[in-house]
Design a protein around this motif. Structure first.
Motif, mmCIF file in Angstrom:
data_model
loop_
_atom_site.group_PDB
_atom_site.id
_atom_site.type_symbol
_atom_site.label_atom_id
_atom_site.label_comp_id
_atom_site.label_asym_id
_atom_site.label_seq_id
_atom_site.Cartn_x
_atom_site.Cartn_y
_atom_site.Cartn_z
ATOM 1 N N GLY A 287 0.789 -1.225 0.000
ATOM 2 C CA GLY A 287 0.000 0.000 0.000
ATOM 3 C C GLY A 287 0.819 1.272 0.000
ATOM 4 N N ALA A 288 2.140 1.146 0.090
ATOM 5 C CA ALA A 288 2.993 2.341 0.117
ATOM 6 C C ALA A 288 3.086 3.014 -1.247
ATOM 7 C CB ALA A 288 4.389 1.974 0.614
ATOM 8 N N TYR A 289 2.824 2.256 -2.291
ATOM 9 C CA TYR A 289 2.872 2.805 -3.653
ATOM 10 C C TYR A 289 1.612 2.352 -4.375
ATOM 11 C CZ TYR A 289 4.808 4.093 -8.243
ATOM 12 O OH TYR A 289 5.026 4.663 -9.478
ATOM 13 N N SER A 290 0.839 3.295 -4.865
ATOM 14 C CA SER A 290 -0.482 2.998 -5.414
ATOM 15 C C SER A 290 -0.504 3.165 -6.928
ATOM 16 C CB SER A 290 -1.522 3.932 -4.797
ATOM 17 O OG SER A 290 -1.273 5.276 -5.211
ATOM 18 N N TYR A 291 -1.593 2.682 -7.530
ATOM 19 C CA TYR A 291 -1.778 2.869 -8.965
ATOM 20 C C TYR A 291 -1.905 4.354 -9.312
ATOM 21 C CZ TYR A 291 -2.207 -2.040 -10.277
ATOM 22 O OH TYR A 291 -1.937 -3.363 -10.546
ATOM 23 N N GLU A 292 -2.474 5.129 -8.407
ATOM 24 C CA GLU A 292 -2.581 6.570 -8.652
ATOM 25 C C GLU A 292 -1.197 7.215 -8.698
ATOM 26 O OE1 GLU A 292 -4.605 10.592 -6.698
ATOM 27 O OE2 GLU A 292 -5.174 8.597 -5.976
ATOM 28 N N GLN A 293 -0.326 6.814 -7.763
ATOM 29 C CA GLN A 293 1.046 7.337 -7.790
ATOM 30 C C GLN A 293 1.775 6.891 -9.051
ATOM 31 O OE1 GLN A 293 1.740 5.652 -3.795
ATOM 32 N NE2 GLN A 293 2.732 7.600 -3.282
ATOM 33 N N PHE A 294 1.531 5.651 -9.452
ATOM 34 C CA PHE A 294 2.139 5.159 -10.688
ATOM 35 C C PHE A 294 1.691 5.995 -11.882
ATOM 36 C CE2 PHE A 294 1.172 2.426 -14.432
ATOM 37 C CZ PHE A 294 2.461 2.367 -14.936
ATOM 38 N N ARG A 295 0.402 6.317 -11.927
ATOM 39 C CA ARG A 295 -0.102 7.111 -13.046
ATOM 40 C C ARG A 295 0.590 8.474 -13.093
ATOM 41 N NH1 ARG A 295 -5.033 6.829 -11.824
ATOM 42 N NH2 ARG A 295 -5.552 8.956 -11.184
ATOM 43 N N GLU A 296 0.796 9.077 -11.927
ATOM 44 C CA GLU A 296 1.494 10.364 -11.875
ATOM 45 C C GLU A 296 2.942 10.223 -12.350
ATOM 46 O OE1 GLU A 296 1.065 11.548 -7.844
ATOM 47 O OE2 GLU A 296 -1.066 12.094 -8.035
ATOM 48 N N ASP A 297 3.598 9.135 -11.943
ATOM 49 C CA ASP A 297 4.975 8.897 -12.389
ATOM 50 C C ASP A 297 5.037 8.662 -13.895
ATOM 51 O OD1 ASP A 297 6.441 9.186 -10.036
ATOM 52 O OD2 ASP A 297 6.003 7.145 -9.380
ATOM 53 N N TYR A 298 4.029 7.991 -14.417
ATOM 54 C CA TYR A 298 4.005 7.717 -15.860
ATOM 55 C C TYR A 298 3.847 9.020 -16.643
ATOM 56 C CZ TYR A 298 3.346 4.620 -19.886
ATOM 57 O OH TYR A 298 3.503 3.946 -21.071
ATOM 58 N N ILE A 299 3.033 9.927 -16.128
ATOM 59 C CA ILE A 299 2.888 11.236 -16.779
ATOM 60 C C ILE A 299 4.213 11.990 -16.732
ATOM 61 C CG2 ILE A 299 1.781 13.501 -16.608
ATOM 62 C CD1 ILE A 299 -0.749 12.059 -15.650
ATOM 63 N N ARG A 300 4.913 11.916 -15.609
ATOM 64 C CA ARG A 300 6.232 12.559 -15.504
ATOM 65 C C ARG A 300 7.196 11.989 -16.535
ATOM 66 N NH1 ARG A 300 8.500 11.859 -9.712
ATOM 67 N NH2 ARG A 300 10.286 12.877 -10.710
ATOM 68 N N LEU A 301 7.140 10.688 -16.736
ATOM 69 C CA LEU A 301 8.008 10.068 -17.736
ATOM 70 C C LEU A 301 7.672 10.579 -19.135
ATOM 71 C CD1 LEU A 301 10.151 8.034 -18.630
ATOM 72 C CD2 LEU A 301 8.357 6.280 -18.661
ATOM 73 N N ILE A 302 6.392 10.648 -19.455
ATOM 74 C CA ILE A 302 5.985 11.170 -20.762
ATOM 75 C C ILE A 302 6.484 12.599 -20.943
ATOM 76 C CG2 ILE A 302 4.011 11.844 -22.186
ATOM 77 C CD1 ILE A 302 2.450 9.525 -20.908
ATOM 78 N N GLN A 303 6.354 13.406 -19.904
ATOM 79 C CA GLN A 303 6.808 14.795 -19.987
ATOM 80 C C GLN A 303 8.311 14.868 -20.253
ATOM 81 O OE1 GLN A 303 5.393 16.011 -16.134
ATOM 82 N NE2 GLN A 303 3.478 16.867 -16.940
ATOM 83 N N GLU A 304 9.071 13.991 -19.617
ATOM 84 C CA GLU A 304 10.520 13.982 -19.827
ATOM 85 C C GLU A 304 10.862 13.533 -21.245
ATOM 86 O OE1 GLU A 304 14.578 14.492 -18.674
ATOM 87 O OE2 GLU A 304 12.671 15.188 -17.844
ATOM 88 N N VAL A 305 10.161 12.511 -21.717
ATOM 89 C CA VAL A 305 10.384 12.050 -23.090
ATOM 90 C C VAL A 305 10.084 13.171 -24.076
ATOM 91 C CG1 VAL A 305 9.557 10.474 -24.881
ATOM 92 C CG2 VAL A 305 10.003 9.614 -22.576
ATOM 93 N N ARG A 306 8.983 13.871 -23.847
ATOM 94 C CA ARG A 306 8.627 14.960 -24.764
ATOM 95 C C ARG A 306 9.654 16.084 -24.716
ATOM 96 N NH1 ARG A 306 7.108 14.291 -28.711
ATOM 97 N NH2 ARG A 306 4.909 13.739 -28.507
ATOM 98 N N ALA A 307 10.212 16.367 -23.544
ATOM 99 C CA ALA A 307 11.229 17.415 -23.437
ATOM 100 C C ALA A 307 12.485 17.037 -24.221
ATOM 101 C CB ALA A 307 11.576 17.661 -21.970
#
Length: 377
Positions: A287-307
């Motif tokens: 429970g320390a890491y949730s699917y919601e947190q994963f979704r936020e991390d995935y968006i961060r990854l997309i943002q980095e790829v786009r940069a």
């Protein structure tokens, strides 16, 4: 006193240059080059990510390597293989004049005795000189060398080329299209030749038999693979001071910057193939890491790829329980930015183990159709 000061200053500058304090300048090669030809950015065209250390150029990641043009009938190369241990020897593929037909003959049924028509070359640990081609018809040829294994298993340096009685020519030009894959063990081809073959663990892995590699050969595109066993999204974002995508080989803690603005380093397609290990991280976190947190991390990854790749088409794909969250992440990112040069593709494959080359081939065929439908490549 002034003359003494000038001499002293000159000595300091010479000393700095010899210790790496001043940037190295590489003389322009005089083609055609005969005899022993040092490998460098000016004598070969590197494939994938690479870096230089003590005069040796390393291409460690899966499918990385180099291309070289030469005139003559044979070509040899001096390599340095650095396996992590005796169970992780380095394997390479060698192709002459863009002939990849040997790959079509390889078969693997998943058993230790089921690998047939393996065309790889095994490199022993340390330095070795390998014949890349011999007995060719006299003329101009292109040799392509690609590493079969991921960088966490072994490192590969290339030192010199030996064209025999021939000569090394100016390097080939880049292909018109290019693909970058960001992924985990699936993108490295882990166990796609069988489960832990008797020879060594690294013998069971070949990155040239993966979904993206099949697609790259179909479209005649250059392929860059940024992947390793166990890689997951938040690790890419947080393992180092900067996102891992900004380094030449972060999996070996080689933090030489990878400048995507240099010529030839932008990509037409960025394929993000993550999620399986993210699911494992979520399920084992208590429970320390949730699917919601994963979704936020995935968006961060997309943002980095786009940069890093402002004009690339980004195709996200997965087969795991995290796929729905990845699709939501893509939708949220598009809603936030208006970026229409991205989509999510859900693959229908179900894995009970690391997929064999037959599964990679079928997924490659589906990826090709998806890219054709999108008009990408």
């Amino acid at each position: 006193m002034k003359r003494a000061a000038v001499i002293f200053f000159a000595v300091i500058m010479i000393s700095m240059a010899s210790c790496g304090g001043a940037p190295r300048t590489e003389a322009e090669p005089d083609f055609p080059m005969r005899g022993e030809v040092p490998v460098s950015e000016k004598t070969v065209r590197f494939l994938g990510r690479y870096y230089e250390s003590e005069g040796v150029y390393y291409t460690n990641l899966s499918c990385s390597g180099f291309e070289v043009r030469f005139e003559g009938t044979e070509l040899k190369a001096e390599f340095i293989s650095e396996p992590t241990d005796a169970d992780h020897n380095t394997y390479i593929h060698v192709f002459v004049d863009d002939d990849y037909s040997a790959l079509e003959k390889t078969e693997a049924d998943g058993t230790q005795d089921g690998l047939a028509n393996d065309s790889r070359i095994l490199l022993e640990a340390g330095r070795s000189t390998v014949t890349l081609a011999s007995g060719l018809e006299e003329g101009v040829h292109k040799i392509t060398v690609q590493k079969a294994n991921q960088s966490s298993l072994n490192k590969l340096g290339t030192v010199k080329l030996f064209p025999g009685d021939g000569a090394v020519l100016e390097p080939p030009t880049a292909k018109e299209k290019s693909i970058l894959v960001i992924g985990d063990s699936i993108s490295c081809g882990s166990n796609n030749l069988g489960e832990d073959l008797a020879v060594s663990y690294s013998a069971s892995e070949d990155g040239l038999f993966t979904m993206a590699a099949y697609a790259a050969r179909h479209f005649g595109a250059d392929l860059e693979v940024f992947a390793k066993n166990g890689l997951y999204t938040s690790l890419i974002n947080t393992a180092y001071d900067e996102n891992m995508l900004r380094y030449a080989d972060p999996f070996n803690e080689i933090l030489a910057p990878w400048d995507t603005e240099r010529p030839g380093r932008q990509r037409d397609l960025v394929l993000i193939n993550l999620g399986i290990n993210d699911t494992n991280v979520i399920n084992s976190s208590g429970g320390a890491y949730s699917y919601e947190q994963f979704r936020e991390d995935y968006i961060r990854l997309i943002q980095e790829v786009r940069a890093l790749y402002p004009d690339s088409y980004i195709l996200c794909t997965d087969v795991s329980a995290s796929a729905a969250q990845e699709q939501k992440a893509v939708e949220e990112y598009v809603a936030q930015t208006g970026d229409e040069n991205i989509s999510f593709w859900l693959r229908g494959t179900v894995y009970s183990r690391h997929p064999l080359i037959s599964t990679h081939r079928s997924e490659g065929e589906r990826l090709i159709r998806e890219l054709e439908n999108l008009g990408v490549l």
